[in-house]
Each structure stands twice: as structure tokens, then as C-alpha cells.
Design an enzyme around this catalytic site. Sequence first.
Site, PDB file in Angstrom:
ATOM      1  CG  LEU A   1      -5.826  31.134 -13.641  1.00 43.09           C
ATOM      2  CD1 LEU A   1      -5.057  32.158 -14.444  1.00 43.09           C
ATOM      3  CD2 LEU A   1      -6.896  31.800 -12.801  1.00 43.09           C
TER       4      LEU A   1
ATOM      5  N   GLY B   1      -2.097  21.845 -21.878  1.00 40.22           N
ATOM      6  CA  GLY B   1      -1.490  21.971 -20.569  1.00 40.22           C
ATOM      7  C   GLY B   1      -2.432  22.615 -19.573  1.00 40.22           C
TER       8      GLY B   1
ATOM      9  CG  ASP C   1      -6.095  28.428 -33.150  1.00 39.90           C
ATOM     10  OD1 ASP C   1      -7.097  28.182 -33.842  1.00 39.90           O
ATOM     11  OD2 ASP C   1      -5.892  27.898 -32.042  1.00 39.90           O
TER      12      ASP C   1
END
Length: 668
Positions: free
Chosen positions: A21, A27, A137
Site C-alpha cells: 500500500l 517502513g 502528530d
Amino acid sequence: MRPLGASDPRQVGPYRTLAELGRGGMGRVLLGSGPDGRLVAVKLVAEHYVDDDGFRARFRREVRASRQVAGAYTAAVIDADPEAPTPWLASVYVPGPALHTAVARAGALGAEAALRLAAGLAAALVEVHRSGLVHRDLKPSNVLLTDDGLRVIDFGIARAAEGDGTQVTRTGALVGTAGYMSPEQARGERPGPASDVFSLGSVLVYACTGHGPFAVGSTPVILHNVLTAAPELGGLPEPVRELARACLAKDPAARPTPGQLLDRIGGVVPAARPWPPAVHAMIAAQQGEVDRLLHGAPPPGMPYPVAPTAVGQAPPAGPSRRRFLAAGGAALGVAAVAGAAAWATSGGEAKAHKSAPAKPAMRPLATLASDVPLSDLRFSPDGGLLAAIGGDETVRLFDVAARQPSGDPIKGGTGYRARIAGIAFDQTGGTLATAGDGVKLWDVKTRRQTAALTVPITRNVNAPGPAHAVGYSPDGRLLGGAGTDLIQIWDAHTRAPAGRIDLGGANIGSKVAFTGDGRLLVTPDHNAVKVYDVASGRQSGPSLLGHTGAVIAVLVSPDGRTLASAAYDSTVRLWDVTTGRAVGSPLTVDSSTMVEFLAFSPDGRTLAGGGTGGAVHLWDVAAQRPVGKPVGLGGEVTGVAFDSGGRTLATVTKRTIQLWDLAALTKA
């Protein structure tokens, strides 16, 4: 969405993987299915975190906390394995584009949709804060727009990569997304629930305008605006403008709580399709692509079906990944599933993959091993010790002659106060200074703390603040510590304050580089380098201009005549300290390399530089040209240093320090 490559795992824990995806700095993310057929987004941690024990501990803690949040406005974490060779986590699959993708492709939200967004974000934060978490965040890429509303993703997960508290990296680059951080985060303070509310206000501005309230210029400029400037609220519908203005108060105590925000909004009109038609079309297209994948039909533009293989089975025959990317570009336009691409990029665009650096062309004199990743290498003045910052928030010291660790590590503190951002030996080598929770001084022999020096949080507030860099003047008289927007200077012997340099706004990338006599101090300022007179605290001469990217590192030669600067434009420049003029042409490296660490040989004739790209470069300072061949080290270079005799160059990559014969390197 991309087909699985030959090296991609076909199974992660109990989940069979189906497609990729997204990927980026933290990562990559794979679409997977569980034993019960449920779809999940499986997030695999990037390789450079795998060997970081500190990361694994934080990852474990944050996943455990995040699984406590399971509200209607979050994509819940349902499984994880921090102990796996490649740590991973799985979250609920939720089809829907990230807010930043939706705005970029479908346009800004109107008043009704923006109020719906604000209510959903506030409700999500109520759940997150109730669980004892702070998101830290919240930004457009961490908000998914779905058929039934929205989902907030990645609360607490990115913090595992940061460590405890909001930090500044070793290069001075802020971890996270500067345009959506609160003032307290920009100052290096530990964020609380009110920080998330400030970020919510910034996200609202983006949703209605396509840009953040402070997002103009480089990261240091944005941070300065976050700290000092009024937000840009032009273009916001009136009811949304007042909500955003309240959230963006500089004082955390002046911001409304998420619950108070819901009261101000007063409820939104129920809707079966909460977002503009173009957004729902994106959701349908994304779901359609997944349906075709599950039924074996190729997505638009893909010339062959994706059939997941069992563990150990070869992937299906078909065109190469390179050909797929060329032929199936339309498929890449689909927004991230379950925030996959948003998590993969984690605070910015995905970084380009770099080719593997060349293997070392020669053997080092010696290799010193560490049990934790290391950075920011320093020789003691007599060359007997090497010091480096450990990935576990310690300073590690090594006996150069014995080729082994020397004594116990130095630990800067506990919790978020443990962060160590810089180190420096004094002139005698008996004292080591660390930057982090202020500036601390340590007796090298006993490893005991001998002093704690306060760095004011700003030039107008004398409360203690974080220090991002530390350095002694070569003559040993002065010690400097770089704070958020100033450099505090002390007498190195009496430890009494000896001056303060106002950097004119938040400059978290600041360094402490004195000239030989300690009369001048050099530090980066965005794309420029500034030289300050230590006695007066004022800038000495005009700014040194020439870099086209933010300056990462600055260093003055031992004789005080030459200044070296490295920037994100993949260049190193030399300057005459006396005249302020550039010396020769820029020293260049390939575009995939950024020099983050610099070191002059004691005689000032050779300059070493290392960083991304996996190699150490050497330059002849007088001739302004490379000497020898770049030394490939097989990984990112996180520190370089010369010994006092100028015969040995030390380099560090990950957990390995290597000692090199300089004469052999320059002849290679």
C-alpha cells in the site's frame, strides 16, 4: 497499490499479505487478511529501526497504549509483534483517502464539511486523551475521510521513532511535521493534550485553504512563525475561522479542550454522505480497486492479476516491478488505504531509495563494536578515548588503544529529560559536556555529573529549556550551549554566564562552533551561515550566502581561518573567516548524499565529511578538491573525527566504529 515483489513476505504473523500500500521513512505497509478474512493494514518497521533496542522498547509501549483507543473516530490497532525480526503492527482496514490527498485532488472543504471535520477531530481527541495518550502528530496525512465520517490514525506510533518527548535530530532537523506542531513542541517541551488542539486548528486551516497557517518557507522559518507569528486565516469561512483562531492560541492554557470545541460547534447536521461528491468518488474507486484485487481481477492499468502466494512459494509470473510502475501508474494515484501511505511517509514525502554504497576499498586499522547505534563521534584531546552518543540516550566511551568500551555509559537523565543531542570534551579531556536537558558537565574518569547549566528557553524567558548543541572554544576559555533561539555562553572554568547570542527567532538547527581564539562563534541560519561576535553578542559582518538548501553542519578549522559548511543541497562550502568570502567552488557529492558531519584534521589541511550515501569523503582544503576515493562503509555515516595527531580518522555507522589510516586513505 502495488503488487508484491519477489522479496516481499507472503505472511506476516497470522496475516496473509496481498499487496503493498505504501512505503517511506518509517517502513512499508501491506494489505493483509486475517484468518477470519478480515482486511488489515500491516505496517512493517524500516530496517534502520530493527537493531535499535530503544526503538523496540518504545514501539512495544506505544502499541500497548494505542490498543486502548477504540473509538468510532480511530482506526484501531488490533495486533502487533515488537519482538519479530522485523517488528510489525496491524490496524483495522478503513477505505478512504487521507485529508491531504482529498484536498489536493478534490479541492478545499466548504464551511459545512469543515465543521463536520472539526467535530470529528474533536471527538477523536476526546477518546485519545481519555485513554491517557497524546497524539503528538495530528496532521492532514493522519486523518482519513471515510464513508461514515473520519478516522484519526497513528496516535502514539510515530512517537516510538522519536523517543520520549519531541526531539531534534542529530542534524538539527525537527522530528515530525513542523507546520502542524504546537509552540511548546517547537520549543522542545513535552507536549500535552493542548498541543493536539493546536494541531487540530492547523489541520482545519489546511482543509479550507490547502496550506497550513504557518507553512511558508523552510522548516526553521515555519517554526519561527509557529512560535511568534499570527496564523494566516484568510480564506476560512467565518464559523471555522473562529474555531481555528481559538485552537491556535500560543498559550496552551488559552486553547479550548476537545470537549469545549464540541460545545462551540453545537452539533452538525446528520448526513448519509458527509463529504463532497468528489471525495466519495475517491472512496468508491479505492474500494473498487481492493474488490478487484480480492477477486483476482487486475486493477486498472495492471496487465496481470495479483494472486497472493503461500509462504515460500515463488511469486506469480508476470512483468517486473519496474514495468508495473511504468504501465500501471494509474493505480498509484489511489489514496492510501487505512492511512498506509500516510504512516509510511510519516511526516513528509517518501524518500527515494538509495543504491547500496560500495564496500570498503581497504581494511580499517581497527573496529570497535557497540551494543547500541552510535552517532556524533568525538576524540578526547589526547586521542585516548572516543565518545559517541548512544541510541539508548547515553554517551558511550571507548578506549582507543584497547579497542573496547571504557567504563560505564553516561546517562543524561530519565524519561524525556534523558535525551542527549550533542557532546564535547573540554581542553583537558577530563570533562565531557552534553546537550539535552540543558547543558550538563561530567567527570570523564568517574562518570559523575559535576554541573548542570541552564539554557533559557527563549531570549525573553529565563525558564530552563532544551539544549540542541554544545561546544568549547579551542582555547578552553568558553563553553556554549545552543537553545531554541539563542546560544548561552559560560566561562568554562568558573561556569558563570559570559554572554548570550540572540539568534533572532527559533533556530533549532543552531550549532556551537567557536573560532580558535574564541572571539567569534559560527552557526547556521536556514540557508545561510552567520558569524557572531562573542563579546557583544551581535552579528559580525553579513551572512554567508551560497547554499540553496538548509545548512546542516558548520565547523571552523583549528587555525581559525577557514569555515566549512554543509547543506541539504548536497554541497560543502569553504569560507574565509576573516573576509567572509567563499573560498573556491562548492565541494559536491552526488545528489543522493547529504553531508551531515564534518571534521578538520588538526593541521587544517584535510576536511572529512560523511552522512547519507554510506561513504566518507576527504577534501584538500587548500586546493578545494577531493583527495583519495570515497570510503564506502555500507551504511549511513553518523559521525567522523580525527585524532589529535592527525594520523587516524574515526568513522561510525550504526553500531560500528572504524579507525582508518589517513595517509592510506588520501593515497587510495
